[in-house]
Design a protein around this motif. Structure first.
Motif, mmCIF file in Angstrom:
data_model
loop_
_atom_site.group_PDB
_atom_site.id
_atom_site.type_symbol
_atom_site.label_atom_id
_atom_site.label_comp_id
_atom_site.label_asym_id
_atom_site.label_seq_id
_atom_site.Cartn_x
_atom_site.Cartn_y
_atom_site.Cartn_z
ATOM 1 N N LEU A 208 0.849 -1.188 0.000
ATOM 2 C CA LEU A 208 0.000 0.000 0.000
ATOM 3 C C LEU A 208 0.886 1.240 0.000
ATOM 4 O O LEU A 208 1.667 1.445 0.936
ATOM 5 C CB LEU A 208 -0.912 -0.011 1.230
ATOM 6 C CG LEU A 208 -1.762 -1.276 1.403
ATOM 7 C CD1 LEU A 208 -2.315 -1.372 2.807
ATOM 8 C CD2 LEU A 208 -2.889 -1.305 0.381
ATOM 9 N N GLU A 209 0.746 2.075 -1.035
ATOM 10 C CA GLU A 209 1.618 3.237 -1.172
ATOM 11 C C GLU A 209 0.814 4.534 -1.217
ATOM 12 O O GLU A 209 -0.380 4.539 -1.501
ATOM 13 C CB GLU A 209 2.478 3.115 -2.437
ATOM 14 C CG GLU A 209 3.460 1.940 -2.392
ATOM 15 C CD GLU A 209 4.415 1.929 -3.574
ATOM 16 O OE1 GLU A 209 4.210 2.723 -4.518
ATOM 17 O OE2 GLU A 209 5.363 1.125 -3.552
ATOM 18 N N ASN A 210 1.479 5.634 -0.932
ATOM 19 C CA ASN A 210 0.889 6.985 -0.934
ATOM 20 C C ASN A 210 -0.279 7.104 0.032
ATOM 21 O O ASN A 210 -1.276 7.783 -0.244
ATOM 22 C CB ASN A 210 0.446 7.387 -2.341
ATOM 23 C CG ASN A 210 1.610 7.662 -3.262
ATOM 24 O OD1 ASN A 210 2.756 7.761 -2.819
ATOM 25 N ND2 ASN A 210 1.343 7.789 -4.551
ATOM 26 N N GLY A 211 -0.194 6.406 1.163
ATOM 27 C CA GLY A 211 -1.233 6.505 2.178
ATOM 28 C C GLY A 211 -2.398 5.562 2.004
ATOM 29 O O GLY A 211 -3.378 5.631 2.761
ATOM 30 N N ALA A 212 -2.351 4.659 1.041
ATOM 31 C CA ALA A 212 -3.439 3.696 0.832
ATOM 32 C C ALA A 212 -3.616 2.819 2.069
ATOM 33 O O ALA A 212 -2.649 2.470 2.755
ATOM 34 C CB ALA A 212 -3.142 2.824 -0.386
ATOM 35 N N SER A 213 -4.863 2.455 2.370
ATOM 36 C CA SER A 213 -5.168 1.592 3.511
ATOM 37 C C SER A 213 -6.151 0.513 3.087
ATOM 38 O O SER A 213 -6.931 0.697 2.153
ATOM 39 C CB SER A 213 -5.749 2.411 4.665
ATOM 40 O OG SER A 213 -6.941 3.075 4.262
ATOM 41 N N PHE A 214 -6.114 -0.621 3.782
ATOM 42 C CA PHE A 214 -6.959 -1.777 3.446
ATOM 43 C C PHE A 214 -7.630 -2.250 4.727
ATOM 44 O O PHE A 214 -6.969 -2.725 5.648
ATOM 45 C CB PHE A 214 -6.105 -2.897 2.840
ATOM 46 C CG PHE A 214 -6.889 -4.000 2.179
ATOM 47 C CD1 PHE A 214 -6.801 -4.196 0.813
ATOM 48 C CD2 PHE A 214 -7.703 -4.850 2.912
ATOM 49 C CE1 PHE A 214 -7.521 -5.207 0.184
ATOM 50 C CE2 PHE A 214 -8.435 -5.869 2.305
ATOM 51 C CZ PHE A 214 -8.335 -6.049 0.932
ATOM 52 N N SER A 215 -8.937 -2.124 4.795
ATOM 53 C CA SER A 215 -9.710 -2.504 5.972
ATOM 54 C C SER A 215 -10.236 -3.929 5.801
ATOM 55 O O SER A 215 -11.143 -4.182 5.005
ATOM 56 C CB SER A 215 -10.875 -1.530 6.168
ATOM 57 O OG SER A 215 -11.669 -1.912 7.260
ATOM 58 N N GLU A 216 -9.660 -4.867 6.547
ATOM 59 C CA GLU A 216 -10.053 -6.272 6.445
ATOM 60 C C GLU A 216 -11.274 -6.547 7.322
ATOM 61 O O GLU A 216 -11.481 -5.903 8.359
ATOM 62 C CB GLU A 216 -8.905 -7.183 6.882
ATOM 63 C CG GLU A 216 -7.666 -7.088 6.024
ATOM 64 C CD GLU A 216 -6.602 -8.078 6.451
ATOM 65 O OE1 GLU A 216 -6.678 -9.253 6.045
ATOM 66 O OE2 GLU A 216 -5.694 -7.675 7.213
ATOM 67 N N VAL A 217 -12.062 -7.542 6.918
ATOM 68 C CA VAL A 217 -13.174 -8.024 7.739
ATOM 69 C C VAL A 217 -13.180 -9.549 7.697
ATOM 70 O O VAL A 217 -12.712 -10.168 6.742
ATOM 71 C CB VAL A 217 -14.543 -7.480 7.269
ATOM 72 C CG1 VAL A 217 -14.599 -5.970 7.398
ATOM 73 C CG2 VAL A 217 -14.840 -7.900 5.837
ATOM 74 N N GLY A 218 -13.714 -10.162 8.740
ATOM 75 C CA GLY A 218 -13.776 -11.610 8.816
ATOM 76 C C GLY A 218 -12.674 -12.171 9.687
ATOM 77 O O GLY A 218 -11.642 -11.542 9.900
ATOM 78 N N ASP A 219 -12.927 -13.374 10.195
ATOM 79 C CA ASP A 219 -11.950 -14.046 11.041
ATOM 80 C C ASP A 219 -10.799 -14.566 10.197
ATOM 81 O O ASP A 219 -11.012 -15.140 9.123
ATOM 82 C CB ASP A 219 -12.630 -15.219 11.768
ATOM 83 C CG ASP A 219 -11.812 -15.721 12.944
ATOM 84 O OD1 ASP A 219 -10.590 -15.922 12.762
ATOM 85 O OD2 ASP A 219 -12.386 -15.924 14.023
ATOM 86 N N GLU A 220 -9.579 -14.392 10.670
ATOM 87 C CA GLU A 220 -8.411 -14.829 9.913
ATOM 88 C C GLU A 220 -8.435 -16.321 9.636
ATOM 89 O O GLU A 220 -7.928 -16.789 8.616
ATOM 90 C CB GLU A 220 -7.139 -14.460 10.671
ATOM 91 C CG GLU A 220 -5.870 -14.696 9.871
ATOM 92 C CD GLU A 220 -4.630 -14.194 10.584
ATOM 93 O OE1 GLU A 220 -3.518 -14.541 10.127
ATOM 94 O OE2 GLU A 220 -4.775 -13.458 11.580
#
Length: 260
Positions: A208-220
Motif C-alpha cells: 500500500l503506497e501513498n497513504g493507501a489503507s486496506f480494511s479487512e473483515v472476517g476471522d483470519e
C-alpha cells in the motif's frame, strides 16, 4: 516460499455447470473494446449462421451470463456506458488476467444482484491486470461469491478499488495499491456490512503506497486460500515487481513483421 497456482479452478464445485449454462470453455483474447453503448432488443448472427434475438443490453464490454470456464486475457477495455466486465447469473470458474482497464467508472461486477443467491457458487480469479488511469470503482465489486484478486496493479481509484455486498469472500494477495495524492486512500468498500461473521475480505502481502489503507473483515481462520489445478501454473510475485510485470497488460501491439 514460492507459491504456484493455476488459472483453472478444477478443484472447485461444478454446481453451476448444468443445463442453464450458456457458454463454457471460451477464451477472449487480444481485443480492444471501448465506448460500448446500450442497445435495444434486436437480432444478431448466432451459431451456424442462424439469427438469434437478443434483449436489451446495458452497454457492457464483456458480459458473462451462466457461463463456465471462461478465460479473459490480454484485452484493453475502457470508456463504456456501463461495466467493462460483468460476471453474472451463476457464472463460475472465470479467469480475468493480463488486461488493461482505464478511463472508466464501473469496471468489474462479479455477481448479478443482491437477491441472486446462485452466485454463491461463483469463483473468479483476477490476476496480473493493470487498473488505471482514471478507474473509479469495482475492481472488482463482489456479491455472494469468491474472488481471488492477485498480483494486480492499481494506480488510484475514485470511490473504492475492491468492494462488495451480501457476504462476499475476497482474498487480495500481493497487489500493489498506489493511492492518488488527492484521492481516496481506503481500498475497500462494504455495502451493508454490520459486523456479520460471513464476510471475508482479507489482504495477504499487499503493498500500500501513498497513504493507501486496506480494511479487512472476517476471522483470519476463515481466510480462503484457493486450490488450483496444476495444468496451468503461474508464480505469485512480490507486489513491488508489478509495474514491470503488468507492463504488457492489455491487447498486444502486433504488426505484420512482429510475432505475438
Amino acid at each position: 516460499m514460492e507459491q504456484f497456482m493455476s488459472l483453472n479452478h478444477g478443484s472447485h464445485t461444478e454446481a453451476s455447470k448444468d443445463q442453464s449454462t450458456e457458454a463454457r470453455n471460451v477464451i477472449i483474447h487480444g481485443l480492444r473494446i471501448h465506448h460500448c453503448k446500450a442497445q435495444s432488443p434486436g437480432n444478431v448472427m448466432g451459431p451456424e449462421g442462424k439469427l438469434v434475438t437478443l434483449g436489451h443490453t446495458d452497454g457492457d464490454a464483456i458480459r458473462l451470463v451462466s457461463s463456465y470456464k471462461i478465460w479473459i486475457d490480454h484485452n484493453t477495455l475502457y470508456s463504456g456506458q456501463d461495466g467493462l466486465i460483468d460476471v453474472t447469473r451463476g457464472s463460475t470458474n472465470i479467469t480475468i488476467s493480463n488486461n488493461w482497464f482505464k478511463n472508466h467508472n464501473k469496471v468489474m461486477l462479479l455477481g448479478h444482484d443482491d437477491g441472486f443467491v446462485r452466485d454463491k457458487n461463483m469463483k473468479v480469479t483476477v490476476a496480473f491486470n493493470h487498473f488505471g488511469p482514471d478507474c473509479h470503482q469495482r475492481m472488482p465489486r463482489v456479491r455472494h461469491g469468491f474472488a481471488h484478486v492477485v498480483n494486480n496493479l492499481y494506480k488510484g481509484w475514485g470511490l473504492y478499488a475492491i468492494g462488495g455486498s451480501m457476504n462476499p469472500s475476497v482474498t487480495s494477495e500481493a497487489n500493489l495499491f498506489i493511492a492518488e495524492k488527492a484521492g481516496k486512500k481506503e481500498v475497500t468498500w462494504k455495502k451493508g456490512y454490520n459486523g456479520g461473521d460471513e464476510w471475508n475480505i482479507h489482504s495477504i502481502k499487499d503493498v500500500l503506497e501513498n497513504g493507501a489503507s486496506f480494511s479487512e473483515v472476517g476471522d483470519e481462520k476463515d481466510l480462503i486460500r484457493p486450490v488450483y489445478d496444476l495444468d496451468q501454473q503461474f508464480k505469485v510475485v512480490d507486489a513491488r515487481s508489478l509495474p514491470a510485470l503488468t507492463g504488457s497488460s492489455g491487447a498486444f501491439k502486433c504488426t505484420k513483421k512482429s510475432r505475438c
